[in-house]
Design an enzyme around this catalytic site. Structure first.
Site, PDB file in Angstrom:
ATOM      1  N   LYS A 122       0.867  -1.178   0.000  1.00  0.00           N
ATOM      2  CA  LYS A 122       0.000   0.000   0.000  1.00  0.00           C
ATOM      3  C   LYS A 122       0.898   1.220   0.000  1.00  0.00           C
ATOM      4  O   LYS A 122       2.052   1.147   0.431  1.00  0.00           O
ATOM      5  CB  LYS A 122      -0.847  -0.013   1.279  1.00  0.00           C
ATOM      6  CG  LYS A 122      -2.079   0.842   1.209  1.00  0.00           C
ATOM      7  CD  LYS A 122      -3.260   0.097   0.634  1.00  0.00           C
ATOM      8  CE  LYS A 122      -4.473   0.996   0.514  1.00  0.00           C
ATOM      9  NZ  LYS A 122      -5.638   0.277  -0.001  1.00  0.00           N
TER      10      LYS A 122
ATOM     11  N   GLY B 132     -26.583   1.591   2.068  1.00  0.00           N
ATOM     12  CA  GLY B 132     -25.739   2.278   1.083  1.00  0.00           C
ATOM     13  C   GLY B 132     -26.044   1.834  -0.338  1.00  0.00           C
ATOM     14  O   GLY B 132     -25.788   0.697  -0.717  1.00  0.00           O
TER      15      GLY B 132
ATOM     16  N   GLY C 146     -24.676   3.131  -3.076  1.00  0.00           N
ATOM     17  CA  GLY C 146     -23.614   3.814  -3.824  1.00  0.00           C
ATOM     18  C   GLY C 146     -23.206   3.019  -5.042  1.00  0.00           C
ATOM     19  O   GLY C 146     -23.986   2.227  -5.590  1.00  0.00           O
ATOM     20  N   ASN C 147     -21.974   3.195  -5.469  1.00  0.00           N
ATOM     21  CA  ASN C 147     -21.513   2.559  -6.706  1.00  0.00           C
ATOM     22  C   ASN C 147     -21.639   1.043  -6.656  1.00  0.00           C
ATOM     23  O   ASN C 147     -22.008   0.414  -7.641  1.00  0.00           O
ATOM     24  CB  ASN C 147     -20.064   2.951  -6.979  1.00  0.00           C
ATOM     25  CG  ASN C 147     -19.968   4.411  -7.352  1.00  0.00           C
ATOM     26  OD1 ASN C 147     -20.903   4.975  -7.915  1.00  0.00           O
ATOM     27  ND2 ASN C 147     -18.859   5.038  -7.014  1.00  0.00           N
ATOM     28  N   VAL C 148     -21.318   0.450  -5.514  1.00  0.00           N
ATOM     29  CA  VAL C 148     -21.444  -1.008  -5.389  1.00  0.00           C
ATOM     30  C   VAL C 148     -22.887  -1.384  -5.010  1.00  0.00           C
ATOM     31  O   VAL C 148     -23.504  -2.254  -5.631  1.00  0.00           O
ATOM     32  CB  VAL C 148     -20.465  -1.560  -4.322  1.00  0.00           C
ATOM     33  CG1 VAL C 148     -20.635  -3.067  -4.182  1.00  0.00           C
ATOM     34  CG2 VAL C 148     -19.015  -1.220  -4.679  1.00  0.00           C
TER      35      VAL C 148
END
Ligand code: NAD
Length: 367
Positions: free
Chosen positions: A80, A180, A182-184
């Protein structure tokens, strides 16, 4: 922080600090483990209060990537990177190109990608300097938005949970509370509604809620989602929503969603199981996005991405099998699956870096 003592305790191989005076870039790359392959993990930009805070974050996140890649069956290690800076003020072309050069100097041991506060455009600048970046624009052979793949993997994980609890994989026979859209979340909701399932949703985004209403979902207030009488609670927004306060309120049999870090603490995963609920470990069920970017390294192919993500069903089943074998909760079984694979492969010594540099890249040559 005593860096070497921490690295020894957490198992990191390498931590690299990059500084580019002209652009103001201050970045840290942590390579946790490369037994399975080059370390892949996103680039996060955050206005950290201190260098210690940034270091703690990058060490923790890179270790998490080792487990995620290992459990997903990918020939990748965990890494990361973090940039200390304000994403609204500090970004520039020179900033990301300097980072691209630095990443290139690691010789393929670390591959970066988008993460919190970095975008596909930032990856494009990095790509101008190094091949060791994924999540690049589709014109450069990237896979595009990973959310549909993450959603598909989550659906496959939910099916594995349904099979464990009810002995079937029929999405329509269960009811869901999705936190949620959202995008997912919106893709998950669509799949569930197309199957004919009862879906309750919460979100603060009015436009997304309108879409959900049009699909025939029931809408509840943000906090009311934990009290919904349903079979599956599907967290797709925040982390740490499975905690001391929410667990007694949950009326579901299964917790399975795309959100990262769903358990406030690991003990909450144990607590769910004590109460008879099944938990699909978050980093395994939401690995579709990682699988999608990993495929870029071999030349992106959407069909192959979907085929691989379909296998999240089998991964969740494997985790449950280890949980049964060893009499441990699923969150711990996921870690064990990852650790067993790394231990088994450490004796095989995959020549990953050399192989990767010869990969048949599906990307277009740089301008
Ligand atoms: P997103 O930002 O597009 O969607 C999150 C949604 O949650 C938004 O619509 C937001 O309004 C809503 N939200 C925020 N707080 C809420 C609350 N208290 N209650 C209800 N809704 C709330 O993010 P996303 O890309 O859809 O990702 C969703 C989750 O899945 C995140 O935890 C993310 O880390 C994780 N994840 C995403 C991917 C991916 O491919 N996008 C991959 C792995 C994991």
């Amino acid at each position: 922080m005593e860096l070497f003592a921490t690295a020894e305790q957490m198992g990191h191989e390498q931590v690299v600090f990059f500084h580019h005076k002209e652009s103001g870039l201050k970045a840290i790359v942590a390579i946790h483990n490369t037994v399975l392959g080059p370390a892949l993990g996103g680039l996060r930009m955050w206005p950290y209060d201190s260098e210690d805070e940034a270091l703690t974050d990058v060490l923790r996140l890179s270790r998490g990537m080792t487990y995620k890649a290992a459990v997903s069956g990918l020939n990748l290690g965990g890494g990361k990177s973090v940039i200390i800076g304000d994403p609204k003020k500090d970004k520039s072309e020179a900033f990301f190109r300097a980072l691209g050069k630095f990443i290139d100097s690691l010789g393929g041991r670390y591959i970066t990608a988008e993460d919190v506060n970095t975008t596909v455009n930032d990856m494009e600048y990095i790509f101008a300097e190094t091949d060791n970046v994924v999540g690049v624009p589709e014109v450069h052979g990237g896979g595009g938005d990973p959310s549909p793949l993450t959603a598909y993997g989550t659906i496959r994980g939910i099916q594995a949970c349904l099979n464990r609890k009810y002995g079937h994989t029929d999405l329509s026979k269960a009811s869901y509370a999705v936190q949620g859209a959202g995008n997912v979340g919106i893709h998950i909701i669509r799949t569930l509604r197309e199957a004919g399932a009862k879906v309750t949703v919460c979100d603060m985004n009015e436009q997304r809620l309108e879409e959900c209403k049009e699909m025939g979902c029931e809408i509840v207030d943000l906090d009311a989602i934990y009290d919904v009488d349903c079979d599956v609670y599907v967290p797709c927004a925040l982390g740490a929503t499975v905690n001391d306060e929410t667990i007694p309120r949950l009326k579901c049999d299964i917790v399975a969603g795309s959100a990262n870090n769903q358990l406030a603490e690991e003990r909450h995963g144990t607590e769910l199981e004590k109460r008879g609920m099944i938990y699909a470990p978050d980093y395994a069920i939401n690995a579709g996005g990682l699988m999608n970017v990993a495929i870029e390294l071999q030349g992106y192919n959407k069909d192959r991405a979907f085929r691989q993500v379909k296998g999240i069903y089998d991964i969740i089943e494997q985790i449950f099998a280890i949980a049964d074998r060893d009499g441990i909760p699923s969150w711990q079984a996921a870690d064990r699956l990852a650790e067993e694979r790394i231990a088994a492969m450490s004796s095989v010594k995959l020549p990953h870096v050399e192989r990767r540099s010869k990969r048949a890249s599906g990307r277009r040559p740089k301008a």
